[in-house]
Write a protein that holds these residues in place. Structure first.
Motif, PDB file in Angstrom:
ATOM      1  N   GLN A 118       0.822  -1.204   0.000  1.00 38.35           N
ATOM      2  CA  GLN A 118       0.000   0.000   0.000  1.00 38.35           C
ATOM      3  C   GLN A 118       0.858   1.255   0.000  1.00 38.35           C
ATOM      4  OE1 GLN A 118      -3.905  -0.093   2.207  1.00 38.35           O
ATOM      5  NE2 GLN A 118      -2.758  -1.508   3.490  1.00 38.35           N
ATOM      6  N   LEU A 119       0.410   2.279  -0.723  1.00 37.14           N
ATOM      7  CA  LEU A 119       0.999   3.601  -0.683  1.00 37.14           C
ATOM      8  C   LEU A 119      -0.066   4.545  -0.130  1.00 37.14           C
ATOM      9  CD1 LEU A 119       3.245   5.294  -3.293  1.00 37.14           C
ATOM     10  CD2 LEU A 119       1.299   6.553  -2.363  1.00 37.14           C
ATOM     11  N   CYS A 120       0.239   5.247   0.938  1.00 38.07           N
ATOM     12  CA  CYS A 120      -0.750   6.068   1.635  1.00 38.07           C
ATOM     13  C   CYS A 120      -0.272   7.515   1.716  1.00 38.07           C
ATOM     14  CB  CYS A 120      -0.997   5.540   3.046  1.00 38.07           C
ATOM     15  SG  CYS A 120      -1.456   3.797   3.102  1.00 38.07           S
ATOM     16  N   ILE A 121      -1.210   8.459   1.612  1.00 32.75           N
ATOM     17  CA  ILE A 121      -0.922   9.880   1.708  1.00 32.75           C
ATOM     18  C   ILE A 121      -1.710  10.464   2.863  1.00 32.75           C
ATOM     19  CG2 ILE A 121      -0.968  12.107   0.503  1.00 32.75           C
ATOM     20  CD1 ILE A 121      -0.818  10.606  -2.121  1.00 32.75           C
ATOM     21  N   PHE A 122      -1.004  11.159   3.771  1.00 34.83           N
ATOM     22  CA  PHE A 122      -1.633  11.747   4.954  1.00 34.83           C
ATOM     23  C   PHE A 122      -1.447  13.266   4.926  1.00 34.83           C
ATOM     24  CE2 PHE A 122      -0.006   7.554   6.004  1.00 34.83           C
ATOM     25  CZ  PHE A 122      -1.062   6.931   6.624  1.00 34.83           C
ATOM     26  N   ALA A 123      -2.460  14.011   5.307  1.00 35.99           N
ATOM     27  CA  ALA A 123      -2.352  15.450   5.498  1.00 35.99           C
ATOM     28  C   ALA A 123      -1.910  15.723   6.926  1.00 35.99           C
ATOM     29  CB  ALA A 123      -3.711  16.125   5.231  1.00 35.99           C
ATOM     30  N   VAL A 124      -0.889  16.577   7.078  1.00 34.44           N
ATOM     31  CA  VAL A 124      -0.359  16.869   8.419  1.00 34.44           C
ATOM     32  C   VAL A 124      -0.307  18.376   8.653  1.00 34.44           C
ATOM     33  CG1 VAL A 124       0.982  14.765   8.595  1.00 34.44           C
ATOM     34  CG2 VAL A 124       2.014  16.780   7.542  1.00 34.44           C
TER      35      VAL A 124
END
Length: 328
Positions: A322-328
């Motif tokens: 899996q490749l995941c993108i998170f807003a921080v």
């Protein structure tokens, strides 16, 4: 979301060219190619070739997008090459660094645009980190010839007789300006800009996190003083980083990587567990402070961690595919 298709083997590194319009993505693979993608059209614009005797293991793009570096696995000659390409030049390496490392070059990083000078750092399982001056690489690259510049050899076993059009290139010391010795197999390294100064962090496979002062010594001065060529200034070291995280409330199974926030002037450490948890900690002078956990998405170890400063995103990729993108 969408997929980009083209590589036929493992992807060992990716990088966005922050200065390109439209936005472009670089990807390097064990299929011995580096591909430049137009994100808007989702097409591959250009393919760069890696020599057949080299197997890519790591990749980094300079902050101005003009050069990129590939670190290779150790070959049958017990040499792990570092390849430097000019992005607007030939599809073949412009500089080949021999005798740079004696084992796999598992990670390469570049300074950010906020650093006082552009550098690459190569990290290897031979226990060394080599700092490469990008401006010196540019100076050696000849834009009007298709032949590669090979530092240390002319390809026929002859040393110190290579002509770059102006003067001979004698060794990797022409572009490698400092060697750091963490004394253990290194898995990650990167730069921390602090005004006119630059620092380096190294993360070893035995989970030691160390910080080093990057020398301002130039090649000419180093050539006059042999003692300067191996300057190593250890600033501080966390020998038991996982134990410190445990004391702070997070039992990490491994350390992933560090990232620096230029605006806040803070350094952060990412660590993970075997079941997919990812934690972010602030690195201070003498301790690690656990800040937060990322939402649990992965179910296995995280191998890739990328912090995009411009968009305030964290990108992770794991052994679960899996490749995941998170807003921080």
């Amino acid at each position: 979301s969408f997929k980009l298709h083209g590589h036929s083997s493992d992807v060992v590194g990716i990088a966005f060219d922050a200065l390109s319009v439209p936005l472009r993505l670089w990807s390097a693979s064990m299929d011995k190619t580096v591909r430049l993608w137009d994100i808007a059209s989702r097409t591959c614009e250009r393919i760069y070739r890696v020599p057949s005797h080299c197997t890519p293991a790591s990749f980094a793009l300079s902050s101005d997008g003009r050069l990129f570096a590939i670190g290779c696995e150790k070959n049958k000659h017990n040499d792990a090459l570092v390849l430097i390409y000019a992005s607007d030049y030939e599809e073949e390496p412009a500089i080949i660094l021999e005798d740079c490392h004696s084992d796999d070059v598992v990670h390469i990083a570049a300074t950010s645009t906020s650093a006082s000078r552009p550098l690459f750092v190569t990290a290897s399982t031979d226990g060394l980190c080599n700092i490469i001056d990008i401006e010196k690489c540019k100076a050696w690259i000849i834009m009007d010839t298709s032949s590669s510049i090979q530092l240390g050899s002319d390809g026929n076993g002859n040393e110190d007789i290579i002509d770059n059009g102006d003067e001979p290139i004698k060794s990797v010391d022409d572009v490698v300006v400092q060697t750091i010795n963490p004394d253990h197999s290194v898995k990650r390294a990167g730069f921390i800009p602090q005004g006119d100064d630059i620092y380096l962090y190294s993360l070893t496979h035995d989970e030691t996190l160390s910080f080093w002062r990057v020398s301002n010594i130039n090649v000419e001065a180093a050539a006059e003083d042999d003692n300067n060529t191996e300057t190593e200034d250890l600033v501080c070291c966390f020998l038991n980083a996982r134990e410190q995280l445990k004391d702070a409330g997070f039992e990490a199974d491994y350390l992933i990587d560090c990232f620096h926030d230029n605006e806040l002037k803070r350094l952060y450490l990412a660590a993970g567990t075997d079941n997919g948890d990812v934690m972010i900690a602030h690195v201070s002078d003498d301790k690690l402070n656990v800040l937060f956990l990322l939402p649990k998405v992965h179910v296995d170890r995280v191998r890739v961690f990328l912090h995009t400063k411009e968009s305030h995103r964290i990108i992770t990729a794991g052994e679960d595919g899996q490749l995941c993108i998170f807003a921080v």
